[in-house]
Design a protein around this motif. Structure first.
Motif, PDB file in Angstrom:
ATOM      1  N   SER A 175      27.450  42.312  42.418  1.00 51.18           N
ATOM      2  CA  SER A 175      28.084  43.368  43.203  1.00 51.18           C
ATOM      3  C   SER A 175      28.244  44.601  42.316  1.00 51.18           C
ATOM      4  O   SER A 175      28.709  44.500  41.179  1.00 51.18           O
ATOM      5  CB  SER A 175      29.451  42.913  43.719  1.00 51.18           C
ATOM      6  OG  SER A 175      30.011  43.892  44.571  1.00 51.18           O
ATOM      7  N   GLY A 176      27.826  45.768  42.850  1.00 53.64           N
ATOM      8  CA  GLY A 176      27.927  46.999  42.084  1.00 53.64           C
ATOM      9  C   GLY A 176      26.675  47.317  41.295  1.00 53.64           C
ATOM     10  O   GLY A 176      25.598  46.749  41.543  1.00 53.64           O
ATOM     11  N   GLY A 185      24.259  55.446  45.888  1.00 55.09           N
ATOM     12  CA  GLY A 185      25.610  55.003  45.589  1.00 55.09           C
ATOM     13  C   GLY A 185      25.576  53.816  44.657  1.00 55.09           C
ATOM     14  O   GLY A 185      24.528  53.205  44.426  1.00 55.09           O
ATOM     15  N   THR A 186      26.746  53.474  44.111  1.00 49.94           N
ATOM     16  CA  THR A 186      26.828  52.405  43.111  1.00 49.94           C
ATOM     17  C   THR A 186      27.318  51.078  43.677  1.00 49.94           C
ATOM     18  O   THR A 186      26.950  50.015  43.174  1.00 49.94           O
ATOM     19  CB  THR A 186      27.777  52.818  41.972  1.00 49.94           C
ATOM     20  OG1 THR A 186      29.134  52.870  42.474  1.00 49.94           O
ATOM     21  CG2 THR A 186      27.381  54.163  41.381  1.00 49.94           C
ATOM     22  N   SER A 193      30.109  50.043  43.068  1.00 55.68           N
ATOM     23  CA  SER A 193      30.867  49.481  41.952  1.00 55.68           C
ATOM     24  C   SER A 193      32.376  49.461  42.143  1.00 55.68           C
ATOM     25  O   SER A 193      33.099  49.080  41.229  1.00 55.68           O
ATOM     26  CB  SER A 193      30.526  50.229  40.658  1.00 55.68           C
ATOM     27  OG  SER A 193      29.236  49.910  40.214  1.00 55.68           O
ATOM     28  N   SER A 194      32.864  49.836  43.335  1.00 58.90           N
ATOM     29  CA  SER A 194      34.289  49.600  43.581  1.00 58.90           C
ATOM     30  C   SER A 194      34.577  48.103  43.616  1.00 58.90           C
ATOM     31  O   SER A 194      35.720  47.675  43.419  1.00 58.90           O
ATOM     32  CB  SER A 194      34.721  50.259  44.888  1.00 58.90           C
ATOM     33  OG  SER A 194      34.013  49.708  45.988  1.00 58.90           O
ATOM     34  N   VAL A 195      33.528  47.306  43.870  1.00 60.74           N
ATOM     35  CA  VAL A 195      33.588  45.852  43.690  1.00 60.74           C
ATOM     36  C   VAL A 195      32.469  45.502  42.709  1.00 60.74           C
ATOM     37  O   VAL A 195      31.313  45.372  43.088  1.00 60.74           O
ATOM     38  CB  VAL A 195      33.411  45.094  45.015  1.00 60.74           C
ATOM     39  CG1 VAL A 195      33.438  43.587  44.770  1.00 60.74           C
ATOM     40  CG2 VAL A 195      34.494  45.480  46.008  1.00 60.74           C
ATOM     41  N   PHE A 196      32.821  45.373  41.440  1.00 62.83           N
ATOM     42  CA  PHE A 196      31.845  45.157  40.366  1.00 62.83           C
ATOM     43  C   PHE A 196      31.985  43.724  39.865  1.00 62.83           C
ATOM     44  O   PHE A 196      33.075  43.309  39.447  1.00 62.83           O
ATOM     45  CB  PHE A 196      32.098  46.151  39.229  1.00 62.83           C
ATOM     46  CG  PHE A 196      31.101  46.059  38.101  1.00 62.83           C
ATOM     47  CD1 PHE A 196      29.954  46.837  38.107  1.00 62.83           C
ATOM     48  CD2 PHE A 196      31.313  45.203  37.029  1.00 62.83           C
ATOM     49  CE1 PHE A 196      29.038  46.767  37.071  1.00 62.83           C
ATOM     50  CE2 PHE A 196      30.401  45.118  35.986  1.00 62.83           C
ATOM     51  CZ  PHE A 196      29.252  45.909  36.010  1.00 62.83           C
ATOM     52  N   ARG A 197      30.870  42.970  39.900  1.00 66.03           N
ATOM     53  CA  ARG A 197      30.864  41.589  39.429  1.00 66.03           C
ATOM     54  C   ARG A 197      29.607  41.360  38.599  1.00 66.03           C
ATOM     55  O   ARG A 197      28.490  41.530  39.091  1.00 66.03           O
ATOM     56  CB  ARG A 197      30.879  40.597  40.609  1.00 66.03           C
ATOM     57  CG  ARG A 197      32.046  40.784  41.569  1.00 66.03           C
ATOM     58  CD  ARG A 197      33.367  40.381  40.971  1.00 66.03           C
ATOM     59  NE  ARG A 197      34.455  40.454  41.941  1.00 66.03           N
ATOM     60  CZ  ARG A 197      35.210  41.522  42.144  1.00 66.03           C
ATOM     61  NH1 ARG A 197      34.995  42.624  41.437  1.00 66.03           N
ATOM     62  NH2 ARG A 197      36.197  41.494  43.029  1.00 66.03           N
TER      63      ARG A 197
END
Length: 264
Positions: free
Chosen positions: A75-76, A102-103, A105-109
């Protein structure tokens, strides 16, 4: 006589050397052991670029996909920017192959592709650039940056929250079964920690198993212990098998560098 004097002088020199070594050791001047070589130290520097992203995780065969031999970003997006690793500006987008729209990355895993990390220390330099309230998920007290340890699956792992919106540093265990993305979190320990936004922080997160299957996780910042917690199996069995390590970000814009894993 000359031989006897030679032996005598040799004995005196040996005694003097031993005495000097003892004095130096007592004064903290003993020669330090060489640092242990890293098990894992990925190169995340060089020119600005996308390293990999969630599109690659879900579409590994698609032309133009950016795959990484070291990292799996589920994610991200993971970038290199100005010579360090970067989450990119966190947003709620679904990234394309190049994360050009877009990234996400507000939810980055992100986890390592390697799954053989057991009794290890994860070291890194971290800079938290700030939090957002406009991500895929609503703003929460847990928003910030977290380290994964002994990651078996999204439902079974240890997680150490280094930076949180609520000013806590927390060690948790997650086990299968529950409402948190298929699992349940159990808090093992916590401490107050004011996040120094915009400044580099140097962390070392150590995990080790001792006799009786106790798992202890210790966090130091700039060489000073901030938090230590032990999993004694009270809230479900401790996680004893080796697994991946990794990073998680929630509604957070962050950079990191010097990511290393060493045996302990």
């Amino acid at each position: 006589m000359h031989r006897q004097n030679g032996r005598s002088r040799t004995g005196v020199r040996t005694a003097l050397v031993l005495a000097v070594v003892a004095v130096l050791a007592a004064g903290g001047w003993a020669v330090r052991a060489r640092p242990r070589p890293a098990m894992f130290a990925p190169r995340l520097s060089g020119p600005d670029r996308l390293v990999t992203n969630e599109f690659a995780h879900w579409n590994p065969q698609t032309p133009g996909t950016r795959l990484s031999r070291d990292w799996d970003v589920s994610s991200g997006s993971l970038f290199v920017h100005r010579g360090v690793a970067w989450s990119g500006v966190p947003d709620a987008s679904a990234p394309d192959a190049g994360s050009t729209r877009g990234t996400g990355s507000s939810v980055f895993r992100m986890t390592t592709r390697r799954r053989d990390f057991e009794n290890v220390a994860v070291s890194l330099r971290l800079r938290n650039l700030g939090l957002t309230t406009a991500g895929r998920a609503a703003a929460s007290e847990i928003d910030g940056v977290h380290v994964f340890l002994r990651w078996q699956s999204p439902e079974k792992l240890y997680v150490v929250s280094l930076n949180r919106r609520d000013g806590l540093m927390v060690v948790k265990k997650k086990l299968p079964g529950g409402n948190a993305n298929g699992g349940t979190y159990y808090t093992l320990g916590q401490a107050r920690y004011a996040v120094p936004y915009g400044r580099w922080q140097v962390f070392r997160v150590r995990i080790g198993t001792s006799g009786g299957g106790l798992v202890t996780i210790t966090v130091t910042r700039d060489g000073r212990e901030v938090l230590s917690a032990t999993d004694d199996g009270t809230e479900g069995a401790a996680i004893l098998n080796p697994g991946a390590v990794g990073l998680r970000g929630d509604n957070c814009d962050f950079e990191f560098t010097g990511f290393r894993v060493t045996r302990t």
